[in-house]
Design a protein around this motif. Sequence first.
Motif, PDB file in Angstrom:
ATOM      1  N   MET A 188       0.828  -1.103  -0.139  1.00 15.13           N
ATOM      2  CA  MET A 188       0.057   0.213  -0.152  1.00 15.13           C
ATOM      3  C   MET A 188       0.995   1.058   0.091  1.00 15.13           C
ATOM      4  SD  MET A 188      -3.523  -1.092   2.332  1.00 15.13           S
ATOM      5  CE  MET A 188      -2.268  -1.485   3.791  1.00 15.13           C
ATOM      6  N   GLU A 189       1.813   1.477   0.463  1.00 13.98           N
ATOM      7  CA  GLU A 189       2.847   2.162   0.560  1.00 13.98           C
ATOM      8  C   GLU A 189       3.309   2.599  -0.460  1.00 13.98           C
ATOM      9  OE1 GLU A 189       5.428   1.110   3.775  1.00 13.98           O
ATOM     10  OE2 GLU A 189       4.213   2.194   5.435  1.00 13.98           O
ATOM     11  N   SER A 190       3.864   1.381  -1.238  1.00 18.51           N
ATOM     12  CA  SER A 190       4.426   1.462  -2.618  1.00 18.51           C
ATOM     13  C   SER A 190       3.798   2.263  -3.582  1.00 18.51           C
ATOM     14  CB  SER A 190       4.969   0.308  -2.667  1.00 18.51           C
ATOM     15  OG  SER A 190       5.628   0.167  -4.470  1.00 18.51           O
ATOM     16  N   VAL A 191       2.498   1.755  -3.321  1.00 16.95           N
ATOM     17  CA  VAL A 191       1.546   2.181  -4.567  1.00 16.95           C
ATOM     18  C   VAL A 191       1.207   3.728  -3.910  1.00 16.95           C
ATOM     19  CG1 VAL A 191      -1.166   2.318  -5.088  1.00 16.95           C
ATOM     20  CG2 VAL A 191       0.073   0.025  -4.938  1.00 16.95           C
ATOM     21  N   ASP A 192       0.707   4.124  -2.719  1.00 15.36           N
ATOM     22  CA  ASP A 192       0.483   6.055  -2.382  1.00 15.36           C
ATOM     23  C   ASP A 192       2.120   6.335  -2.957  1.00 15.36           C
ATOM     24  OD1 ASP A 192      -0.796   7.518  -1.433  1.00 15.36           O
ATOM     25  OD2 ASP A 192       0.862   8.112   0.231  1.00 15.36           O
ATOM     26  N   ALA A 193       3.141   6.248  -3.159  1.00 19.15           N
ATOM     27  CA  ALA A 193       4.491   6.560  -3.193  1.00 19.15           C
ATOM     28  C   ALA A 193       4.488   6.788  -4.801  1.00 19.15           C
ATOM     29  CB  ALA A 193       5.482   5.674  -2.664  1.00 19.15           C
ATOM     30  N   ARG A 194       3.685   5.630  -5.834  1.00 17.69           N
ATOM     31  CA  ARG A 194       3.889   5.962  -6.561  1.00 17.69           C
ATOM     32  C   ARG A 194       3.120   6.403  -7.476  1.00 17.69           C
ATOM     33  NH1 ARG A 194       7.536   2.835  -4.727  1.00 17.69           N
ATOM     34  NH2 ARG A 194       9.592   2.194  -5.810  1.00 17.69           N
ATOM     35  N   GLN A 195       2.153   7.660  -7.419  1.00 22.95           N
ATOM     36  CA  GLN A 195       0.674   7.799  -7.905  1.00 22.95           C
ATOM     37  C   GLN A 195       1.118   8.646  -8.645  1.00 22.95           C
ATOM     38  OE1 GLN A 195      -1.985   9.790  -5.377  1.00 22.95           O
ATOM     39  NE2 GLN A 195      -1.722   8.184  -3.759  1.00 22.95           N
ATOM     40  N   GLU A 196       1.622   9.723  -8.764  1.00 27.19           N
ATOM     41  CA  GLU A 196       2.470  10.088 -10.739  1.00 27.19           C
ATOM     42  C   GLU A 196       3.181   9.516 -11.323  1.00 27.19           C
ATOM     43  OE1 GLU A 196       1.934  13.338 -10.904  1.00 27.19           O
ATOM     44  OE2 GLU A 196       1.384  13.378  -9.210  1.00 27.19           O
ATOM     45  N   GLU A 197       3.680   7.988 -11.033  1.00 24.18           N
ATOM     46  CA  GLU A 197       4.506   7.544 -11.710  1.00 24.18           C
ATOM     47  C   GLU A 197       2.479   6.401 -12.904  1.00 24.18           C
ATOM     48  OE1 GLU A 197       6.976   4.428 -10.346  1.00 24.18           O
ATOM     49  OE2 GLU A 197       8.325   5.791  -9.630  1.00 24.18           O
ATOM     50  N   ILE A 198       2.010   6.148 -11.680  1.00 21.83           N
ATOM     51  CA  ILE A 198       0.764   5.159 -12.283  1.00 21.83           C
ATOM     52  C   ILE A 198       0.314   6.141 -13.417  1.00 21.83           C
ATOM     53  CG2 ILE A 198      -1.451   3.946 -11.823  1.00 21.83           C
ATOM     54  CD1 ILE A 198      -0.404   3.275  -9.171  1.00 21.83           C
ATOM     55  N   HIS A 199      -0.239   7.290 -13.077  1.00 22.92           N
ATOM     56  CA  HIS A 199      -0.829   8.585 -13.948  1.00 22.92           C
ATOM     57  C   HIS A 199       0.181   8.267 -15.153  1.00 22.92           C
ATOM     58  CE1 HIS A 199      -2.181  10.414  -9.595  1.00 22.92           C
ATOM     59  NE2 HIS A 199      -3.231  10.101 -10.206  1.00 22.92           N
ATOM     60  N   ALA A 200       1.239   8.834 -15.077  1.00 25.21           N
ATOM     61  CA  ALA A 200       1.734   9.313 -16.075  1.00 25.21           C
ATOM     62  C   ALA A 200       1.564   7.044 -17.408  1.00 25.21           C
ATOM     63  CB  ALA A 200       2.912   9.649 -16.080  1.00 25.21           C
ATOM     64  N   ALA A 201       1.657   6.337 -16.574  1.00 26.68           N
ATOM     65  CA  ALA A 201       1.557   5.050 -17.363  1.00 26.68           C
ATOM     66  C   ALA A 201       0.101   5.232 -17.703  1.00 26.68           C
ATOM     67  CB  ALA A 201       1.590   4.240 -16.161  1.00 26.68           C
ATOM     68  N   VAL A 202      -0.891   5.464 -17.246  1.00 31.56           N
ATOM     69  CA  VAL A 202      -2.690   5.937 -17.527  1.00 31.56           C
ATOM     70  C   VAL A 202      -2.394   6.675 -18.819  1.00 31.56           C
ATOM     71  CG1 VAL A 202      -4.764   6.025 -17.082  1.00 31.56           C
ATOM     72  CG2 VAL A 202      -3.133   4.918 -15.095  1.00 31.56           C
ATOM     73  N   ALA A 203      -1.621   7.504 -18.653  1.00 38.97           N
ATOM     74  CA  ALA A 203      -1.982   8.834 -19.375  1.00 38.97           C
ATOM     75  C   ALA A 203      -1.587   8.403 -20.914  1.00 38.97           C
ATOM     76  CB  ALA A 203      -1.726  10.138 -19.378  1.00 38.97           C
ATOM     77  N   ALA A 204      -0.523   7.846 -20.889  1.00 39.80           N
ATOM     78  CA  ALA A 204       0.522   6.925 -22.204  1.00 39.80           C
ATOM     79  C   ALA A 204      -0.110   6.093 -22.775  1.00 39.80           C
ATOM     80  CB  ALA A 204       1.882   6.619 -21.572  1.00 39.80           C
ATOM     81  N   ARG A 205      -1.058   5.248 -21.714  1.00 41.03           N
ATOM     82  CA  ARG A 205      -2.292   4.323 -22.609  1.00 41.03           C
ATOM     83  C   ARG A 205      -3.079   4.737 -22.964  1.00 41.03           C
ATOM     84  NH1 ARG A 205       1.595   2.310 -19.227  1.00 41.03           N
ATOM     85  NH2 ARG A 205       2.592   0.785 -20.227  1.00 41.03           N
ATOM     86  N   ALA A 206      -3.494   5.966 -23.125  1.00 41.48           N
ATOM     87  CA  ALA A 206      -4.803   6.772 -22.829  1.00 41.48           C
ATOM     88  C   ALA A 206      -5.142   6.751 -24.920  1.00 41.48           C
ATOM     89  CB  ALA A 206      -5.239   7.213 -22.334  1.00 41.48           C
ATOM     90  N   PRO A 207      -5.950   7.156 -25.190  1.00 43.84           N
ATOM     91  CA  PRO A 207      -5.564   7.653 -26.319  1.00 43.84           C
ATOM     92  C   PRO A 207      -6.088   9.425 -26.242  1.00 43.84           C
ATOM     93  CG  PRO A 207      -8.336   6.549 -26.066  1.00 43.84           C
ATOM     94  CD  PRO A 207      -7.805   6.574 -24.571  1.00 43.84           C
ATOM     95  N   LYS A 208      -5.524   9.345 -27.117  1.00 43.00           N
ATOM     96  CA  LYS A 208      -4.653  11.436 -27.630  1.00 43.00           C
ATOM     97  C   LYS A 208      -5.659  11.993 -26.939  1.00 43.00           C
ATOM     98  CE  LYS A 208      -0.966   9.792 -29.016  1.00 43.00           C
ATOM     99  NZ  LYS A 208       0.066  10.384 -28.070  1.00 43.00           N
ATOM    100  N   TYR A 209      -6.941  11.639 -28.111  1.00 40.65           N
ATOM    101  CA  TYR A 209      -8.681  12.681 -27.723  1.00 40.65           C
ATOM    102  C   TYR A 209      -8.770  12.971 -26.387  1.00 40.65           C
ATOM    103  CZ  TYR A 209     -10.759   8.663 -28.669  1.00 40.65           C
ATOM    104  OH  TYR A 209     -11.757   7.134 -28.219  1.00 40.65           O
TER     105      TYR A 209
END
Length: 471
Positions: A219-240
Amino acid sequence: MDAPAKHSLIESPFALVGATTPFHRMRLIATLLLVVMAAGWVTVLLLVPRYPEWVVQLAYARAFFEAAMIGGLADWFAVTALFRHPLGLPIPHTAIIPSNKDRIGDSLAVFLKENFLTPGVVARRLEGFDLAGALGRWLTAPPTRADIKAGRLRRALSKLLLQFADALDGEVMAQLIGVTITDRLRDRAVAPMLGRLLRPLIDAGRHEPFVEALLIIAMESVDARQEEIHAAVAARAPKYMPGFVDRGYAKAFIDAVQDHLYAMTDDAADRQRRDATAIAQGFRERLAALEGQGALPPPPTALLALGRDHPDRRALTDRLRAIADDLSDPTSNAARQVEAVKLELIDSPAVAALFASLWVSVKSMLSDAVANPGDTGQGRVASAAGQVILDNTALADAINTLARRAAVSVVGSYGDAIVRLVSDTIRGWDAATVTEKLETAVGRDLQYIRINGTVIGGLVGVAIHAAAAAF
């Protein structure tokens, strides 16, 4: 100053006649008592003709002294006959101990053999003996005066061991230690031992704190890497896709993962129990309020399986149990992997460095023991070893078992030799030596028999005379 002078005044009469030991002093007292009885008897005989009016009283006194002399002489004869011929006369069945010296030695040896020096007897006697506890308490005990006096010997032994260690080649010793340990590890399968160790720990729930710690770390690891997860989701989302939508999906994903991990923790189960108590209390209050209205409140909400009852955590425990079972089977893939890791560790430079540092640590402990011999009374190394023994039940049991087995083995191998040594030693003594040793050991108590025989004999004589006079 007065006490020694008083003591010398008390002992001086005995010293004048050579009664310098407790045995000789008690023998002199018993003999003097017999002489007093004889003097009393003679005195009574002389007084009877001169004082006929006291004939009754003197008769009782005569009966007392006569019986006391008889009892004292009989017990003197019995006690003396144990060690020598009374008055030097070769009376049969006297001087019993000198005449039967060899038989006494053989009987004593047989007694030792049957009651002390058989493996079964030694095993039973040592069954409840806590050698490890005694050793641990002695090593950790504060120093006594005797320990301080013995410190010179400990320092000498420590210096001798240190000189011996310095004379050895450190690299060779490290290699020797390493080869000795690693050869045993190579020949011994580690995986089955790990499996047999882990399975009962898992069945007893001893793994649960470890699982709890892993969940918290996740849980602490997931909480500490929120920005990395956000970036990974954005990289896989459609451009629009707008950025706030990406962040919303990422936040929902993070919350779902954290909620799922939290549901498997003990804290979630504890909170659920607290919530269940509040729900039950609220239900009882609503039921009491609606009792007279003929309406029933809805039942309490069903509780979800959380904490250790969570299905995923149960599945994790089952998986750990399956791994332990796989390790117990030497032919399983898990066991082969563990053995491969074991061989890699054995051959790694880090393990060789560990053995080298181990030898350096041993020499350092010896140097500390020499430089600081009075650090803890018994030495810091000895005190630490004693505390380890006291704190480690398994080690203490192993020491006690080893000591019992060693004692039983020694008795089984050398018990007969020890018995023969006792018997042959007594046979080698001359009769005078045996008599002197035994008489010095028990003669003082035997003199009490003479004193008791004299006094009790006199009282019995008075009783018999009184009974005769009554009839």
